[in-house]
Structures are given as C-alpha cells and as structure tokens.
Motif scaffolding. Structure first.
Motif, PDB file in Angstrom:
ATOM      1  N   GLN A 131       0.830  -1.190   0.000  1.00 59.04           N
ATOM      2  CA  GLN A 131       0.000   0.000   0.000  1.00 59.04           C
ATOM      3  C   GLN A 131       0.872   1.251   0.000  1.00 59.04           C
ATOM      4  OE1 GLN A 131      -2.703   0.233   3.328  1.00 59.04           O
ATOM      5  NE2 GLN A 131      -2.632   2.435   3.061  1.00 59.04           N
ATOM      6  N   LYS A 132       1.866   1.180   0.798  1.00 55.68           N
ATOM      7  CA  LYS A 132       2.776   2.309   0.866  1.00 55.68           C
ATOM      8  C   LYS A 132       3.507   2.520  -0.443  1.00 55.68           C
ATOM      9  CE  LYS A 132       5.032   4.013   4.928  1.00 55.68           C
ATOM     10  NZ  LYS A 132       5.914   3.772   6.064  1.00 55.68           N
ATOM     11  N   ARG A 133       3.909   1.405  -0.998  1.00 55.39           N
ATOM     12  CA  ARG A 133       4.626   1.486  -2.261  1.00 55.39           C
ATOM     13  C   ARG A 133       3.767   2.146  -3.328  1.00 55.39           C
ATOM     14  NH1 ARG A 133       8.540   1.959  -4.294  1.00 55.39           N
ATOM     15  NH2 ARG A 133       8.786   0.300  -5.805  1.00 55.39           N
ATOM     16  N   ILE A 134       2.516   1.794  -3.299  1.00 54.91           N
ATOM     17  CA  ILE A 134       1.640   2.368  -4.322  1.00 54.91           C
ATOM     18  C   ILE A 134       1.470   3.866  -4.092  1.00 54.91           C
ATOM     19  CG2 ILE A 134      -0.695   2.339  -5.267  1.00 54.91           C
ATOM     20  CD1 ILE A 134      -0.757  -0.651  -4.593  1.00 54.91           C
ATOM     21  N   VAL A 135       1.341   4.222  -2.844  1.00 55.27           N
ATOM     22  CA  VAL A 135       1.231   5.653  -2.557  1.00 55.27           C
ATOM     23  C   VAL A 135       2.498   6.373  -2.996  1.00 55.27           C
ATOM     24  CG1 VAL A 135       1.014   7.372  -0.729  1.00 55.27           C
ATOM     25  CG2 VAL A 135      -0.391   5.317  -0.676  1.00 55.27           C
ATOM     26  N   GLU A 136       3.613   5.751  -2.731  1.00 56.93           N
ATOM     27  CA  GLU A 136       4.874   6.360  -3.167  1.00 56.93           C
ATOM     28  C   GLU A 136       4.925   6.483  -4.685  1.00 56.93           C
ATOM     29  OE1 GLU A 136       7.898   3.841  -1.600  1.00 56.93           O
ATOM     30  OE2 GLU A 136       7.525   4.486   0.473  1.00 56.93           O
ATOM     31  N   ALA A 150       2.511   6.718  -6.598  1.00 56.61           N
ATOM     32  CA  ALA A 150       1.588   7.752  -7.037  1.00 56.61           C
ATOM     33  C   ALA A 150       2.203   9.137  -6.897  1.00 56.61           C
ATOM     34  CB  ALA A 150       0.295   7.672  -6.237  1.00 56.61           C
ATOM     35  N   ARG A 151       3.147   9.258  -5.986  1.00 58.42           N
ATOM     36  CA  ARG A 151       3.779  10.556  -5.794  1.00 58.42           C
ATOM     37  C   ARG A 151       5.013  10.723  -6.670  1.00 58.42           C
ATOM     38  NH1 ARG A 151       3.620   9.888   0.580  1.00 58.42           N
ATOM     39  NH2 ARG A 151       1.466  10.504   0.958  1.00 58.42           N
ATOM     40  N   ASP A 152       5.421   9.643  -7.241  1.00 63.45           N
ATOM     41  CA  ASP A 152       6.672   9.653  -7.984  1.00 63.45           C
ATOM     42  C   ASP A 152       6.436  10.081  -9.423  1.00 63.45           C
ATOM     43  OD1 ASP A 152       9.002   9.207  -9.228  1.00 63.45           O
ATOM     44  OD2 ASP A 152       9.196   7.098  -8.651  1.00 63.45           O
ATOM     45  N   GLY A 153       6.929  11.243  -9.729  1.00 62.12           N
ATOM     46  CA  GLY A 153       6.726  11.745 -11.069  1.00 62.12           C
ATOM     47  C   GLY A 153       7.461  10.939 -12.128  1.00 62.12           C
ATOM     48  N   ASN A 154       8.313  10.062 -11.697  1.00 65.67           N
ATOM     49  CA  ASN A 154       9.053   9.262 -12.660  1.00 65.67           C
ATOM     50  C   ASN A 154       8.324   7.995 -13.070  1.00 65.67           C
ATOM     51  OD1 ASN A 154      11.222  10.977 -12.930  1.00 65.67           O
ATOM     52  ND2 ASN A 154      12.185  10.160 -11.065  1.00 65.67           N
ATOM     53  N   THR A 155       7.243   7.731 -12.423  1.00 62.13           N
ATOM     54  CA  THR A 155       6.492   6.549 -12.842  1.00 62.13           C
ATOM     55  C   THR A 155       5.308   6.985 -13.685  1.00 62.13           C
ATOM     56  OG1 THR A 155       4.989   6.609 -10.963  1.00 62.13           O
ATOM     57  CG2 THR A 155       7.044   5.392 -10.679  1.00 62.13           C
ATOM     58  N   TYR A 156       4.897   6.104 -14.488  1.00 58.39           N
ATOM     59  CA  TYR A 156       3.757   6.392 -15.335  1.00 58.39           C
ATOM     60  C   TYR A 156       2.532   6.626 -14.472  1.00 58.39           C
ATOM     61  CZ  TYR A 156       0.920   6.212 -19.516  1.00 58.39           C
ATOM     62  OH  TYR A 156       0.094   6.535 -20.548  1.00 58.39           O
ATOM     63  N   ASN A 189       5.774  -5.098 -11.568  1.00 56.35           N
ATOM     64  CA  ASN A 189       7.193  -5.083 -11.243  1.00 56.35           C
ATOM     65  C   ASN A 189       7.459  -4.962  -9.754  1.00 56.35           C
ATOM     66  OD1 ASN A 189       7.885  -5.319 -13.866  1.00 56.35           O
ATOM     67  ND2 ASN A 189       8.106  -3.124 -14.222  1.00 56.35           N
ATOM     68  N   LEU A 190       6.455  -4.566  -9.061  1.00 60.14           N
ATOM     69  CA  LEU A 190       6.639  -4.448  -7.618  1.00 60.14           C
ATOM     70  C   LEU A 190       6.677  -5.837  -7.026  1.00 60.14           C
ATOM     71  CD1 LEU A 190       4.237  -1.613  -6.414  1.00 60.14           C
ATOM     72  CD2 LEU A 190       6.696  -1.527  -6.797  1.00 60.14           C
ATOM     73  N   GLN A 191       7.725  -6.075  -6.342  1.00 62.79           N
ATOM     74  CA  GLN A 191       7.824  -7.386  -5.716  1.00 62.79           C
ATOM     75  C   GLN A 191       6.674  -7.615  -4.748  1.00 62.79           C
ATOM     76  OE1 GLN A 191      11.627  -7.687  -3.847  1.00 62.79           O
ATOM     77  NE2 GLN A 191      12.263  -9.277  -5.302  1.00 62.79           N
ATOM     78  N   GLU A 192       6.346  -6.552  -4.071  1.00 65.52           N
ATOM     79  CA  GLU A 192       5.329  -6.684  -3.036  1.00 65.52           C
ATOM     80  C   GLU A 192       3.995  -7.166  -3.587  1.00 65.52           C
ATOM     81  OE1 GLU A 192       7.218  -4.098  -3.553  1.00 65.52           O
ATOM     82  OE2 GLU A 192       7.922  -3.166  -1.702  1.00 65.52           O
TER      83      GLU A 192
END
Lengths: 214, 965
Positions: B582-587, B589-595, B643-646
């Motif tokens: 969940q955290k990873r997804i939130v991150e 979502a904040r990461d301008g480098n991800t689609y 790609n997220l391992q989690e």
C-alpha cells in the motif's frame, strides 16, 4: 438427519456458490416487518447471521443445495409520510417482501399498493413475496386467506401467511424466495463485489488459512 | 410412559397454512419449521387425569401453568440420567426398550466398538426407516455434538436438554417419558432415577395416551397467544430455560440481553478466560437430587463433567440469553466503570493457554447453552478476547476454512498503526496512554512468538484506516478484543467478529472490501465491530488505535495459543506486505518518474481544472469516482505494479482493495478540500443549503411526536458524542472511513433508542424519526455534503450492504428534513429523491461501463505555444488521435484559428510535429518508458500537420526519434 436441503447450512460452504441479494421489506407500520425479519435472522439460521448495528438492516445467509444465498435485508419505514423515501430502498432490490397484517384489512390494501408500485417501478425481475403476518391471531382475522392467495396468484407473487411470533412459515418464506432467486453470476448487481465474494479459494486467503490451520 | 403427542405439531401445518400452501406458487411445501415454537410438545401440561403412580404426579402438575418450583429440563435430565443414560446398555436391549416407546423417546448408550456415545431415538413410523434411529454423539475436545449437527455441548445433559426443546437436525425434538416431564419434586425424581433402566418396564413409565393430546394439538393453532414471549414456553409443566432471542429482544425489558442461542463451539473452550476466578457466578442451586447416583453414571462417561453440571447454576429460566448473562455479569462485577482493561483481559490472557490443553475447567463456566461447532457469525455474546482465543483453538476442529485470518487481523492493525503514524493524534490520546501500561502488563508473560520484524508503532489516530489488505475482520478483531471498556453500553456483547472471519462470510470480507482502507468491509454488512468499539467510550477506540503493542502482544498470544509460533513470521510478513504494498503504491503515485505517478498527478490537475465546470454535484463527484476507478484499473494491469515485488503474491481482488486505499490517499486526500468547496458552491447556488437550514429550524421546533419518534432520543451527552463523530466524519477524506463513522453514529443512536426498552430491536420505523431528530441538531449542511461525498465516491463494489443502507437512510432523512412539512410530505420530494437516485444509479452503470480496461482514460499535459507554458491536462484515450487532441486543445486554449496550430513533441530540444492519425498516448507511453528517461513536452503551437503519409502507416509506437525540425 432430516433438515438437510431445506435450508439448513451444514458446512461444505467453501464449495458452494454464494449469491448475494438485496431484499427490501415493505408494508404498513406495525404489521410486523421487523419482527418477521428478526425472527428469520435470529431464529434458525443464526450461524449465518451477520452482525449489524441495528435491526433496520439485517443480513442473513441461507444455504440451498449448492448455493449460499445471502440476503441483505433493507427495512423501510412504514409510515405514510416516508412513502416517498421508499424508492431509494427498493431501487436495485432483487427481492421484496410486502407484509400485511391479517387482522387489518387496510394493511392488505396498502400491501397491494406496494406490489403495484414495485411492479411498476422496481427492477423488472424483482421477486415479490406477500406475507400475511400475525397468522397467530387467526381468531381476529379480517383478511381471508383465500382472498390474499387469489390476489397473489393473479399478480404472480409468492404468498404465505406467517407469524413472526410463532415463527410459522417465516423460514419457509425466505427459503421460498431464496429458491426463486436467479443464481447465475450475472444476476448480481455489483459484479466486483460478487466476484470478490465468491472466490473463497483465492490464494491469499488460502495462505492465511493454512497458517492458522496448524 | 409417554403419553405424549406423537409428534410435535409444526407451525407450517397450522390449519390455516397447510392446505393452502399447496396452491401457492411455492415449488414445494415448505419444509417443516425448525424454529423453537415447535419445540414444546405440549403447550400445556397433561391434565391430572393421567393417573400415574402417586409418586410422580405431584398435585401441582395438574395445574395448567408453570409450576412455581418448576424444574428445568436440564435438571430433570441430570437427576434422572440413570433412566436414560444407559452407557452400558447393549444395542439390542436399547432397541427393545425404545421400540415400545413413543416416538421421540430416547436413550443414550455407549457404543463399545466405536467408543462413543450413541443417541437412540424412537422415530415415528416411516416407510423404510428403522423404528429406532441411532445417532452418534461425537466428541471433540471434550465437547459433544450430534453427528451432522454444528451445535456443540459441553456435556451430554446439555446436549440432550437442547434436543428436548429444539430439534436441530432431528426430525423433531426428543421427548422425555411423561412421568419425568411431569415430575415436580426432587424426591420424585429420586424415585424415578433409582429405578435405573428398570424404569422403562416399570409402572411409572406409562404408555397410555395422555388425554390432552388432542388438547395440545388444538392448542397448536394459537399456542403462544397467551404468552407474549417464548420464554414462557413449556414442556409438560416445565418451564424451559431455552429462550428465543427474538422475543427476548422484543419482550424483555430491563435485563441486559443475553443470548440463549447456541454459542460457538470455540466459546466453551475459552470459557475459563472469560470467567476468571474473581468473577463470581451466581451461586449454584443446591442439588437436592441423589447426587451419588448421578455421579456414578456420569463418571463412566462424562469425564468429570458432572461436577460442572451439578454445580452449575440453574439454567437461566428465560430471558437471559444464557451465555450473555454470564458475560454481562462478569463485566458488571469485574470491570469497573473506568473500564480498566487489565482487569479482564489480563487474566484472560494468562489463562488462555492452559485452557486450550485442558478443557476440563471449561465446562464450569459455560452456560447451559449449546455451542456452535462451526465458527459462525452470530456469536452471541462472548467476550472478544475469549473468542479470539477460541478461534485459534477451533482451528483443529474446523480446518482451515474458517480461522485463517483471525490471527492476522490484529497484526494487520498493527501495521496499520504504523502506516498512519503521520496522522495527528487527537485529544483522546491522553486517556489512552493512561490505560496503555495497564494493559500491557499481562502481555509479556504470554508472548512466545518472536516476530522481530513486527513494527511497533507509536500511537496514532486511525488505526485501521489504512489497512491495506482490506480484511474485514481486522476491525472486528480489534474492536472485540477490547470489550471490557465498552461495557457500559447495553449492546456490548454483540458478537465476536473475529469469528466471522472464518465463516462463510469470509466472502463478505472481501465483498465489502475496505475502500478507504478502513475497517469498512465489515461495515458493509456485518458492521458492528469497529462501530462498537467506539460507541461508548471514546477511550476504547483510542486505546485500540494507539496501543499497538498491546495488539501485538495479543496477537502473539493468539498465535502461540494455536501453536503457530513458527507461522507467525509468515503472518507478519504477510501483513506487513499488505502495508508495504500500500505504501509502495502511494509512493509510486507521488513519484513523477512513474507512469502511474504521472497519471495520478495529471488526474488531480485535470479534476481540479474541470471541477468547477460541473453544475451538478453528482456529476462532479461521479467524474472523480470514475477517474479513481480508472486509476485502479490501470494500475492493476500495469507493468509498474507487476514489477513491484510486493504485489506479486496478491490476487487481483486483494490488489484492488489495497489499491483503492492507496488511491484514496493519493487522490482524494489532496482533493478533499477542493471537492468540498465545489460541493458547497453547487449546493449554495442551487439554494439547497438554505432550504435545508430553514427546514432544520422547523424540525427543531417540532416535537418528537411530530417527528414520529416513539422511543427515547439521545440525551445531551450522547448528542455531544454524536457531534464529535459527525465532525470526524466530515474531516475524513476516505469515503469508507466516513461510512464507518456514520455507522458508528447510527449505532450510538440505536443504543440511545434502547434506553428504557432494552433488548427491543428497532426497525427503521423507529430509527428514521430519531435519526431526523439527531440530524436536526447537527451540522446538517456539512452532513449533506458528506453524504453526497460518500454516496458518490465510495467504492462501487460496496454498494450493497449496511454502509449503503445507512447512507441511504441518512440521505433520506436529510431529504426529508429539507422538505419537512408537518402536514405531510409532498410528492415533490419523491421526485427529487428519485431524480437523485437516478443519478446515483447512473453512476453505478457508468462506472461499470467505463471501468473496463480498454477504456482507461489517460492524460496528456499540453503546453501552449512553448514548453511549460500554460500547461493543461487533457484527458485522452488510447485511441485518441493527434487530430482529436488538437481539437481539444483548440477548445481548451481558445484559439481562433485552429488550422494554423498543430501538436508537437519537444524532445531533446527538438519539436516533432505529430501526424494527425498518430496516437498521442502511445507516444507519451514510449517516451515515459524510454531509457534513459527523457524530458519531453507536448506543445500545441503554430505549425502544420506533418504531411508524411508514411508516418500514418508506421506505427507510432517506437516514436519517431529522428526529429523533423
């Protein structure tokens, strides 16, 4: 030994299909709508009862042969002044129980009006059951069984006389409705919900299970 | 002996119903009712005329009413067990005896070969059926149950007693010989039991038909009319201790509701926990019966249980739902009002482990109520802690289906706590912290499991909120585990939520998956859990939320109890994985480098940009919800998530739940303010808020009678509590968390309605007027916006269920207030409402239609004239062509001569015009995924379409690297 197949749930649940239905309760005030459902929910099938915060909304599952039918029971206010709110409740309902009091003819008339309204405005495939409640007060009866029965036949309703007090026909009524409900997957209103609900074998839950299974 | 009705009449066979049923549209005649009404073979005691040997028929029994000193069935069974409990009897002898008896008469003997008890019952004559049926009494962990039934009992007496009044899987209830039924004196029973198996052939055991058979049949029609409660049901002249909960609720008054209903099997296992020594039970009734004979018999089979039986208090005569009674009792005595948890919980913890291994002590505490073997929803009344324990124990019995998630729940909560650390801690924290130490005291003692990686989080406000896994039981577990604090509320005992988990309803858990990550799932249909916790004592909730260590310890405790120490790591990993993901997804979502991050950012910009354009609040919110759904759809199928391992281990369903939480956080949280101000503008503009406010005054000026209130209404202190809840609801961004708070509010209302009429179950007829009363005294404008926010933004998957019901009801109440008129409600209201429903309904279909993967909307930021200037976010679909996008740009940037503009991509300092048939989204995608990452801009600028025909033919995907300018 004897009650299998009549709605009693006896294990094997994980294999069964789960269908979820919204059932709305309509009827005049004081005809026993809530009592009827409470009797159903707190009576025999309590193992499938779900906890709710109050009696206005109750949820209860019954087991048919290979299907668990889960009713989400929406009670509606019987007072005339709240009549206009009713559409919000029966909207999207797949089943309805219209309750009247066999000792009060006016409630029967009101029930007929509800049936008419449902048939006109609710989902086209809604399964409607008519319940002549307070059958335990037979000596005060003012609505004849035959009259209601005939009406029910004419309008294609399920009909039973019930008594929330003695439990007469209460479970039967719900089981009859359950049997009439379409059991196909597509019948469920919210696909996602149903989908999630049905898949009891999904890997995640399994993994948890095995943990605790030890 | 048993001049009884051959078979208890069944409700379904009432004259009024039976014949007619056949003509009804029912597929087949209704199954025989299983309900309790059928249980009493005799509504009334047989008349005196049944001349029995004087010993047995005491004069009192002739009276048609329950005798003052009536002896419970259970007691009779205990005292007369030498008659029916024939452990040494051979099968043929039992057959011989029973075949002469009336249907329903039974014996319990022991099958030597199978080493188990057998219940032999004389069945009514049936074709092909043996006259005497034998049912195995299975034994499991010292609990007994009839083969095929899910109800468990701690001893044979309770089992038989139960089946004397309720048939469960039997075709009809068991019957005691008439003379035993009628006996009213302990001395008489002594005489009977002294006969032992000789009783059956003795004169005492009369086979004559009782004269009142007809009578009792006739009485069936209106059997219960005289008694408003089934509590007064009787067998023979015996009052039953078995009660129907419904009527308890309806008829009972001051007494706290207790549930007579079968209890989960697990319950009894834990019992010791729930009844630490300091809690005293009511003193046992002094047995006046021949104890020795009993002991003798019992000792043979019932593993020391007899003691419990003999000393156990007389079964509650009626209204007390047995098990609850104890609980409440305990709470009353043991738990100070302050709700110091250690008092109750700690002992429980300490005792828990032993209880698992040695079941004997258990029986002492268990109320004479059947226990359910299967984990089920309805868990009448146990103390949560106990239940948790139970669950684990039951594992062995129930196999994996049920239990699995229970232990996980608390762990997840922990997780959650961490997750939400950021949240502000509100004022309640103070109280909590006080309690915290107390609770923890017990914990270390029991901790056996090492879980180094379990994070211990500081106190935090919304504990469950971010629960990534969306497990419904989470909240339940949590809430239940701290019941003692709540005890002031009448409803305390509701149920053990954790148990639900294991149940078929597990499905529901996922069904009502959390949206905001909150404990919602349960809410949507088996709500209470979290609702409950906060009901009375805010501190309770706070405690739960802010004392992660406690939860941790408990969780460990539970784990260890199940001897799953080795698995605990797995569990921990499992749940922290939820949180991590969940955290990873939130991150992300904040990461301008991800689609995805771009998508989220663009989406927010787009929403903010377009929000003001909506004239209808519904449309505005629906668009937001739709975007959220699309984001979810996108992410779930995107390579980025894969790609997220989690995420690897998750099913799609579960992913959706976690993603929903994350998206709420990354999208709704930042948008909340804007959404509310948009809503407010729209409603102010339409005059709704004004109208609502005006009518609020009218409602305030109305009496409760005008409102149609027939129950108590919340008093001031409660109203304050409700205001706090509603205030929190307003502040919340997650629709699901809001719904949770709404449910909690409704629960408080229910509780206040029950003041003075405890136990009565209130339907919506009662509830709605009170709700209106409450809302009229609340910040109604805020609530109007809240309701809309919840209705439109909640996860569409959660639309059925309890949350939805109360949302609808709240909405209805608001509409009703808005149009309040003491005379009558006009039809106009109906139209309003229906219109609104229509819109709501539309959303449902809309979402369904658009959420399909092929149609996920994406966004492209287009600058005007030069890179980075006046950038707008435009919604595009995969099949949107550059030409289409240009048209949008022309509109958006309000250019007068669209022909002279075209769309280019600025990349590496070069502008590259697009071909009209190229798909901008594909270009964006390839740019985003290019390595190394490049800066790029879509720019709407003066220029001509690229004329090259070839471009149209070559797929745009690899992107024209060779820049043309």
């Amino acid at each position: 030994m004897s009650t299998r197949g009549t709605g009693r749930a006896n294990g094997n649940l994980p294999q069964t299909k789960i269908c979820q239905f919204k059932l709305v309760l309509l009827g005049d005030m004081a005809v026993g709508k809530s009592s009827l459902v409470l009797r159903f929910v707190k009576g025999q099938f309590d193992e499938f009862q779900e906890t709710t915060i109050g009696a206005a909304f109750l949820a209860q599952s019954v087991c048919l042969d290979d299907t668990t039918v889960k009713f989400e029971i929406w009670d509606t206010a019987g007072q005339e002044r709240y009549h206009s709110l009713a559409p919000m409740y029966y909207r999207g309902a797949q089943a309805a129980i219209v309750v009247f009091d066999i000792t009060k003819p006016e409630t029967f008339e009101r029930a007929k009006a509800w049936v008419k309204e449902l048939q006109r405005q609710a989902s086209p495939n809604i399964v409607i059951a008519l319940a002549g409640n307070k059958a335990d007060l037979a000596e005060k009866r003012l609505v004849e069984y035959e009259e209601a029965q005939t009406y029910a036949e004419d309008t294609s309703l399920l009909f039973m006389e019930t008594s929330a007090k003695t439990a007469m026909n209460v479970n039967e009524l719900f089981l009859a409705i359950a049997k009439k409900m379409p059991k196909t997957d597509t019948q469920n209103p919210t696909h996602a919900a149903r989908h999630r609900g049905v898949n009891l074998q999904d890997p995640d839950t399994q993994s948890t299970r095995s943990c605790c299974g030890n | 002996m048993s001049p009884q009705v051959p078979k208890p009449p069944l409700p379904a066979q009432l004259p009024s119903a039976v014949p007619k049923i056949s003509s009804s549209p029912l597929p087949r005649p209704p199954p025989p009712p299983v309900a309790r009404p059928s249980s009493p073979p005799h509504p009334r005691p047989p008349p005196p005329a049944v001349s029995k040997p004087s010993v047995t028929t005491s004069p009192v029994s002739k009276i048609n009413k329950p005798m003052p000193p009536s002896i419970s069935i259970l007691e009779k069974l205990i005292k007369t067990c030498p008659v029916w409990l024939q452990l040494g009897m051979k099968q043929d002898r039992a057959m011989a005896i029973l075949s002469k008896e009336r249907p329903g008469i039974f014996l319990v003997r022991r099958d030597v070969t199978q080493k188990q008890m057998v219940l032999s019952v004389h069945l009514p004559d049936q074709q092909g059926e043996p006259q005497v049926k034998e049912l195995s009494v299975k034994e499991e962990k010292s609990l007994l149950y009839l083969e095929g039934s899910v109800l468990v009992f701690e001893n044979i007496f309770k089992l038989v007693a139960f089946y004397c009044v309720s048939r469960d899987i039997l075709p009809f209830p068991l019957k005691l010989p008439q003379v035993i039924l009628q006996v009213t004196k302990y001395e008489d029973m002594e005489v009977i039991s002294s006969l032992g198996s000789e009783f059956w052939s003795s004169a005492l055991n009369s086979h004559e038909e009782v004269e009142n058979v007809g009578d009792s049949c006739g009485a069936q029609d209106k059997p219960r009319q005289s008694s408003s409660c089934e509590i007064q049901l009787s067998i023979g002249n015996d009052r039953l201790w078995y009660v129907n909960p419904i009527f308890i609720e309806e008829c009972s008054n001051s007494r706290p509701p207790t549930s007579p209903t079968p209890v989960l099997r697990t319950q009894s296992l834990n019992t010791p926990i729930q009844a630490p020594p300091k809690f005293k039970r009511p003193p046992p009734r002094p047995p006046s019966a021949p104890e020795c004979s009993l002991k003798h018999t019992l000792a043979k089979s019932i593993k020391g249980e007899f003691r419990a039986v003999l000393t156990s208090p007389p079964p509650p005569l009626q209204k007390g739902e047995g098990s609850d009674f104890e609980l409440t009792e305990q709470e009353r005595q043991g738990t100070p009002a302050s709700g110091i948890e250690c008092d109750t919980v700690e002992p429980a913890v300490l005792q828990a482990t032993p209880s698992k291994d040695s079941t004997k002590p258990v029986s002492h505490r268990v109320p004479p109520v059947p226990t359910r073997r299967r984990l089920s929803e309805k868990q009448p009344s146990e103390e949560p802690m106990q239940q948790e324990v139970t669950i684990s124990t039951s594992t062995e019995v129930e196999s994996k289906d049920n239990i699995p998630q229970v232990p996980v729940a608390p762990l997840i909560c922990l997780d959650d706590n961490i997750e939400e650390m950021e949240k502000p801690v509100d004022s309640q924290t103070q109280e909590v912290s006080v309690e915290e130490p107390q609770v923890t005291i017990g914990a270390p003692l029991t901790v056996e499991v090492k879980r180094p990686d379990v994070p211990v989080a500081p106190p935090r406000r919304n504990r469950l909120s971010q629960n990534p896994s969306g497990k419904a039981m989470l909240s339940k577990d949590v809430s239940t585990s701290i019941p003692p604090l709540n005890n002031s509320s009448p409803t305390i005992v509701r149920h053990s939520h954790c148990i639900n988990t294991g149940h078929p309803k597990v499905s529901d858990v996922s069904l009502y998956s959390p949206e905001g990550g909150a404990p919602q799932p349960d809410h949507d249909s088996y709500s209470t859990s979290s609702t409950e916790e906060e009901t009375d004592n805010m501190a309770t909730g706070a405690l739960i939320k802010r004392t992660p260590t406690i939860m941790l310890d408990r969780a460990k405790q539970r784990l260890s109890m199940v001897s799953m120490a080795n698995l605990s790591n797995v569990l921990t990993g499992f749940m922290s994985a939820d949180r991590k993901l969940q955290k990873r997804i939130v991150e992300m979502a904040r990461d301008g480098n991800t689609y995805f991050g771009n998508l989220v950012r663009d989406y927010r910009a787009f929403t903010l940009d377009t929000m003001r354009k909506h004239s209808s609040s519904t449309e505005m919110l629906q668009e937001i919800r739709q975007m959220m759904t699309q984001l979810k759809s996108y992410l779930i199928q995107s390579a980025e998530l894969q790609n997220l391992q989690e995420a690897a281990a998750y099913s799609e369903e579960k992913l959706e739940i976690i993603i929903e939480v994350s998206i709420c956080k990354s999208v709704l949280k930042p948008l909340r303010e804007a959404v509310y101000s948009g809503l407010k503008d729209i409603h102010s503009h339409a005059g709704n808020l004004k109208k609502l406010k005006e009518n609020q005054q009218v409602v305030l000026g109305s009496t409760t009678t005008d409102l149609g209130v027939n129950t108590s209404v919340p008093e001031t202190a409660i109203m304050d509590k409700i205001q706090i809840k509603l205030g929190n609801l307003h502040k919340e961004y997650s629709p699901q968390k809001k719904i949770d708070l709404l449910l909690k509010t409704c629960k408080i209302i229910y509780e206040s309605m029950s003041v003075g009429s405890q136990g009565k179950a209130h339907g919506v007829d009662d509830f709605l007027p009170v709700l209106m009363y409450v809302l009229a005294r609340s910040n109604i404008s805020a609530l109007l916006l809240d309701v809309e926010y919840m209705m439109e933004l909640m996860d569409p998957a959660l639309q059925l269920g309890e949350g939805s019901y109360y949302l609808t009801t709240t909405y209805g109440a608001l509409e009703h207030i808005k149009n309040f008129d003491k005379q009558a409600v006009t039809r106009e209201l109906s139209i309003d409402i229906q219109d609104s429903i229509h819109r709501w309904e539309r959303r449902r279909t809309l979402n369904k239609a658009r959420a399909s993967r092929s149609s996920v909307q994406d966004f492209i930021n287009v600058s005007f004239l030069e890179a980075g200037s006046d950038t707008k976010t435009l919604g595009v679909r995969p099949n949107t062509t550059a030409q289409d996008l240009c048209n949008q740009c022309a509109e958006k940037f309000e250019v007068l001569d669209p022909e002279s503009y075209c769309l280019s991509v600025l990349e590496d300092g070069h502008y590259k015009p697009l071909g009209p048939q190229e798909f901008p989204l594909a270009i964006k995608s390839s740019l985003l995924h290019s390595e190394p990452r490049k800066e790029y801009y879509f720019v709407y600028r003066h220029g001509r379409w690229q004329e090259l025909e070839t471009v149209e033919e070559t797929a745009p995907t690899p992107a024209p690297e060779e820049s043309l300018i």
